[in-house]
Design a protein around this motif. Structure first.
Motif, PDB file in Angstrom:
ATOM      1  N   ARG A 185       0.829  -1.202   0.000  1.00  0.00           N
ATOM      2  CA  ARG A 185       0.000   0.000   0.000  1.00  0.00           C
ATOM      3  C   ARG A 185       0.866   1.256   0.000  1.00  0.00           C
ATOM      4  NH1 ARG A 185      -5.362   1.135   1.622  1.00  0.00           N
ATOM      5  NH2 ARG A 185      -5.684  -1.089   1.197  1.00  0.00           N
ATOM      6  N   ALA A 186       1.966   1.237   0.760  1.00  0.00           N
ATOM      7  CA  ALA A 186       2.862   2.399   0.804  1.00  0.00           C
ATOM      8  C   ALA A 186       3.512   2.662  -0.549  1.00  0.00           C
ATOM      9  CB  ALA A 186       3.932   2.187   1.870  1.00  0.00           C
ATOM     10  N   LEU A 187       3.748   1.603  -1.300  1.00  0.00           N
ATOM     11  CA  LEU A 187       4.379   1.732  -2.614  1.00  0.00           C
ATOM     12  C   LEU A 187       3.356   1.958  -3.727  1.00  0.00           C
ATOM     13  CD1 LEU A 187       7.037  -1.113  -2.320  1.00  0.00           C
ATOM     14  CD2 LEU A 187       7.469   1.360  -2.278  1.00  0.00           C
ATOM     15  N   GLY A 188       2.080   1.983  -3.381  1.00  0.00           N
ATOM     16  CA  GLY A 188       1.045   2.183  -4.386  1.00  0.00           C
ATOM     17  C   GLY A 188       0.787   0.953  -5.226  1.00  0.00           C
ATOM     18  N   GLU A 189       1.148  -0.207  -4.717  1.00  0.00           N
ATOM     19  CA  GLU A 189       0.973  -1.461  -5.446  1.00  0.00           C
ATOM     20  C   GLU A 189      -0.326  -2.144  -5.014  1.00  0.00           C
ATOM     21  OE1 GLU A 189       5.792  -2.453  -5.526  1.00  0.00           O
ATOM     22  OE2 GLU A 189       4.390  -3.739  -4.433  1.00  0.00           O
ATOM     23  N   PRO A 190      -0.861  -3.049  -5.819  1.00  0.00           N
ATOM     24  CA  PRO A 190      -2.036  -3.823  -5.397  1.00  0.00           C
ATOM     25  C   PRO A 190      -1.685  -4.674  -4.163  1.00  0.00           C
ATOM     26  CG  PRO A 190      -1.633  -4.072  -7.752  1.00  0.00           C
ATOM     27  CD  PRO A 190      -0.438  -3.393  -7.189  1.00  0.00           C
ATOM     28  N   ALA A 191      -2.656  -4.951  -3.371  1.00  0.00           N
ATOM     29  CA  ALA A 191      -2.420  -5.796  -2.192  1.00  0.00           C
ATOM     30  C   ALA A 191      -2.016  -7.196  -2.642  1.00  0.00           C
ATOM     31  CB  ALA A 191      -3.680  -5.871  -1.340  1.00  0.00           C
ATOM     32  N   PRO A 192      -1.129  -7.857  -1.897  1.00  0.00           N
ATOM     33  CA  PRO A 192      -0.779  -9.244  -2.227  1.00  0.00           C
ATOM     34  C   PRO A 192      -2.040 -10.099  -2.281  1.00  0.00           C
ATOM     35  CG  PRO A 192       0.650  -8.392  -0.493  1.00  0.00           C
ATOM     36  CD  PRO A 192      -0.433  -7.379  -0.689  1.00  0.00           C
ATOM     37  N   GLU A 193      -1.968 -11.177  -3.060  1.00  0.00           N
ATOM     38  CA  GLU A 193      -3.147 -12.024  -3.246  1.00  0.00           C
ATOM     39  C   GLU A 193      -3.688 -12.552  -1.917  1.00  0.00           C
ATOM     40  OE1 GLU A 193      -4.396 -16.074  -5.702  1.00  0.00           O
ATOM     41  OE2 GLU A 193      -2.574 -14.982  -6.231  1.00  0.00           O
ATOM     42  N   ASP A 194      -2.803 -12.854  -0.987  1.00  0.00           N
ATOM     43  CA  ASP A 194      -3.221 -13.368   0.314  1.00  0.00           C
ATOM     44  C   ASP A 194      -3.141 -12.299   1.393  1.00  0.00           C
ATOM     45  OD1 ASP A 194      -0.503 -13.082   0.368  1.00  0.00           O
ATOM     46  OD2 ASP A 194      -0.084 -14.997   1.347  1.00  0.00           O
ATOM     47  N   GLY A 195      -3.116 -11.030   0.978  1.00  0.00           N
ATOM     48  CA  GLY A 195      -2.903  -9.943   1.917  1.00  0.00           C
ATOM     49  C   GLY A 195      -4.190  -9.412   2.534  1.00  0.00           C
ATOM     50  N   TYR A 196      -4.035  -8.298   3.261  1.00  0.00           N
ATOM     51  CA  TYR A 196      -5.154  -7.681   3.971  1.00  0.00           C
ATOM     52  C   TYR A 196      -5.588  -6.415   3.258  1.00  0.00           C
ATOM     53  CZ  TYR A 196      -4.004 -10.821   7.824  1.00  0.00           C
ATOM     54  OH  TYR A 196      -3.767 -11.937   8.588  1.00  0.00           O
ATOM     55  N   GLY A 197      -6.908  -6.151   3.284  1.00  0.00           N
ATOM     56  CA  GLY A 197      -7.447  -4.933   2.693  1.00  0.00           C
ATOM     57  C   GLY A 197      -8.060  -4.060   3.775  1.00  0.00           C
ATOM     58  N   GLY A 198      -8.860  -3.092   3.332  1.00  0.00           N
ATOM     59  CA  GLY A 198      -9.502  -2.198   4.282  1.00  0.00           C
ATOM     60  C   GLY A 198      -8.756  -0.885   4.394  1.00  0.00           C
ATOM     61  N   ASP A 199      -9.480   0.152   4.749  1.00  0.00           N
ATOM     62  CA  ASP A 199      -8.888   1.486   4.850  1.00  0.00           C
ATOM     63  C   ASP A 199      -7.794   1.538   5.910  1.00  0.00           C
ATOM     64  OD1 ASP A 199     -10.646   2.280   2.929  1.00  0.00           O
ATOM     65  OD2 ASP A 199     -12.029   3.308   4.300  1.00  0.00           O
TER      66      ASP A 199
END
Length: 551
Positions: A185-199
């Motif tokens: 998120r800090a690098l402006g990349e999509p979240a990893p496939e097994d990563g966490y989302g949310g604001d």
């Protein structure tokens, strides 16, 4: 006379019969007997089945023993009548004066009323919540926050030395996924496939960059370690703040990572090996849990030399026992139900007693409803309802009471509209309003110069008797809630007490009207009102809910 005092009276009567040679008990006189309130009011104030329980060892039939004991009880102080019913039940009616003394006893004890020595001398480790620091605390964890903290308060009131502990899961794959999600998120990349989302991922990532701006210039693996160390600490600080605002604080925050760094896993493995409960197979080290009731043996050290998941549990349990805890309680979600058997096998493998030295409590799902429809999405977390969402919707008191009001082994549906209402169909409002109403009456009495006094013999009205018996029952309710690990029993009792008080107030005028002179009955009833205030406040305090004096 409360149930505990009547139990003592019955034990004394049994002891007297034995001493005089009128009764022989093969196993000796019991230390206490069960005394309950009968459902049918015509059966008296209290009932006991002690004659049915002791008849066999006394070498007689229950009815004969009941008649023998009833004759002795009729001569005891504070007892108005004793009847034997059915096969040997003993129904007891307490004398008005003896029953009325409950009010003075309650007020004299104050905040200590309800306490007992049920768990005196026992050191209890109470582990609850223990959510992974990979996101805000969700509703399942919030239920354990309310129930666990209430249970800790109840166990403390029954004599236990309680340590509240949070197991900080800062080791393993979930933390790796969290740190990679922050960095992406800090690098402006999509979240990893097994990563966490949310604001919240964006918020934490931005906070890490603000604190450690050089992290984005580091090689990816080094940057990931920065986001791991700083991000996890920030997330955990947020969880701790949310819990604190919810009225829940912990004595110990135990870091899982320390188990693997300190050699605690090796120590646990060594202990189990010395006890003859491990063996090697296929290059791995196994714990022989099947011999202790598990469905199969479990790997504790994998063939690559790394500890399996169970190894951390072994080390953590041994660490708790090494710290001197007699009982270790673990509160887990419903999805961990299948894990209980192996934990109990682990406990026994260490030479301990399952369900005594180690006890696992399972909490079922919580569903939040609004307008009859389930809520599934959080504004901030994106996927689950959080502790902050719940508090924002209905407040801390209502949230704590609502979550502790139901048996933890049953799923619950919480209607947010209902729990936000200031009306009698909202259970927490009902109980808090009763306390506020009592407090208002006591203020009015002070303004009129009416002082509460003990005149137990005057409290003879039916509604006074019902209220006195309810107040006398509080210590038994607290002990039962501790023994059964069931804080909801306190909540349900408080709701019944609130209703009992309102019915008393509607039937029995407490303060003098107009030019009426203040009499001893007014003073006696005022003491009964004050006793009700004490019990309502103590009960709400056990649930971590405030007892307002004005509403």
């Amino acid at each position: 006379m409360n149930p505990a005092q009547l139990s003592t009276t019955i034990v004394d009567a049994l002891a007297s019969l034995v001493e005089q040679g009128d009764l022989v008990l093969a196993d000796g006189v019991p230390a206490e007997v069960t005394v309950e309130r009968p459902r049918d009011k015509s059966h008296g104030d209290y009932a006991t089945n002690v004659a049915l329980k002791l008849a066999k060892q006394a070498g007689t039939n229950p009815r004969a023993l009941a008649d023998q004991l009833a004759a002795r009880l009729r001569a005891a102080d504070g007892i108005a009548a004793v009847d034997v019913a059915g096969p040997g039940f003993i129904n007891v009616t307490v004398a008005a004066g003896a029953q009325g003394r409950v009010a003075a006893d309650v007020v004299a004890a104050g905040s200590a009323y309800g306490a007992s020595d049920l768990f005196a001398g026992e050191k209890v480790n109470l582990e609850f919540v223990s959510a992974n620091p990979t996101g805000p605390l969700h509703i399942g964890g919030v239920r354990w926050a309310a129930v666990g903290d209430a249970l800790g308060r109840i166990l403390t009131m029954t004599g236990a030395e309680v340590t509240r502990e949070y197991y900080f899961n800062d080791h393993g794959a979930q933390i790796d996924r969290f740190s990679r999600s922050l960095l992406a998120r800090a690098l402006g990349e999509p979240a990893p496939e097994d990563g966490y989302g949310g604001d919240y991922i964006g918020e934490i990532a931005a906070a890490v960059v603000a604190q450690r701006p050089e992290a984005l210039t580091l090689p990816r693996e080094e940057a990931n370690e920065v986001f791991r160390a700083v991000g996890v600490e920030m997330m955990f600080a947020e969880i701790k703040k949310s819990l604190h605002d919810f009225g829940v604080d912990f004595d110990v925050y135990f870091h899982e990572d320390e188990l693997h760094k300190s050699g605690a896993v090796d120590k646990a493995v060594q202990r189990l090996t010395e006890l003859g409960n491990t063996y090697e197979k296929d290059g791995a080290l196994w714990l022989a849990t099947e011999r202790f009731g598990d469905d199969k043996d479990r790997v504790i050290i994998k063939s690559d030399g790394q500890g399996a998941y169970l190894s951390g549990d072994l080390a953590y349990y041994l660490d708790k026992r090494s710290r001197g805890f007699d009982r270790c309680f673990i509160m887990l979600g419903a999805d961990h139900h299948g894990y209980v058997t192996r934990l109990m096998a682990m406990c026994e493998a260490f030479g301990d007693e399952p369900h005594v030295n180690l006890e696992v409590l399972i909490g079922q799902m919580v569903n939040l409803l609004r307008d009859g429809e389930p809520l599934r999405m959080s504004k901030r977390a994106g996927t689950v309802i959080t502790i902050d969402d719940l508090v924002e919707a209905i407040g801390v008191d209502a949230a704590r009471y609502a979550l502790a009001r139901y048996s933890s082994d049953s799923a619950i549906d919480l209607d947010l509209e209902l729990w936000a209402r200031r009306s009698n169909d909202n259970p927490v409002f009902t109980v808090q309003y009763a306390h506020a109403r009592v407090s208002s009456l006591l203020r009015n009495a002070a303004d009129l110069g009416v002082v509460a006094q003990s005149h137990p013999e005057l409290l003879t009205h039916e509604k006074e008797g019902v209220l006195l018996r309810s107040l006398a029952d509080f210590p038994r309710v607290v002990a039962s809630a501790a023994d059964l690990r069931a804080p909801h029993r306190v909540a349900r009792y408080l709701e019944e007490l609130a209703g009992t008080y309102h019915r008393f107030y509607d039937s029995c005028r407490v303060l003098p009207m107009g030019d009426e002179e203040t009499g001893d009955l007014h003073r006696a009833r005022l003491l009964l009102v004050d006793a009700t205030r004490v019990v309502l406040a103590n009960g709400l305090g056990l649930l971590g809910v405030s007892a307002p004096e004005r509403m």
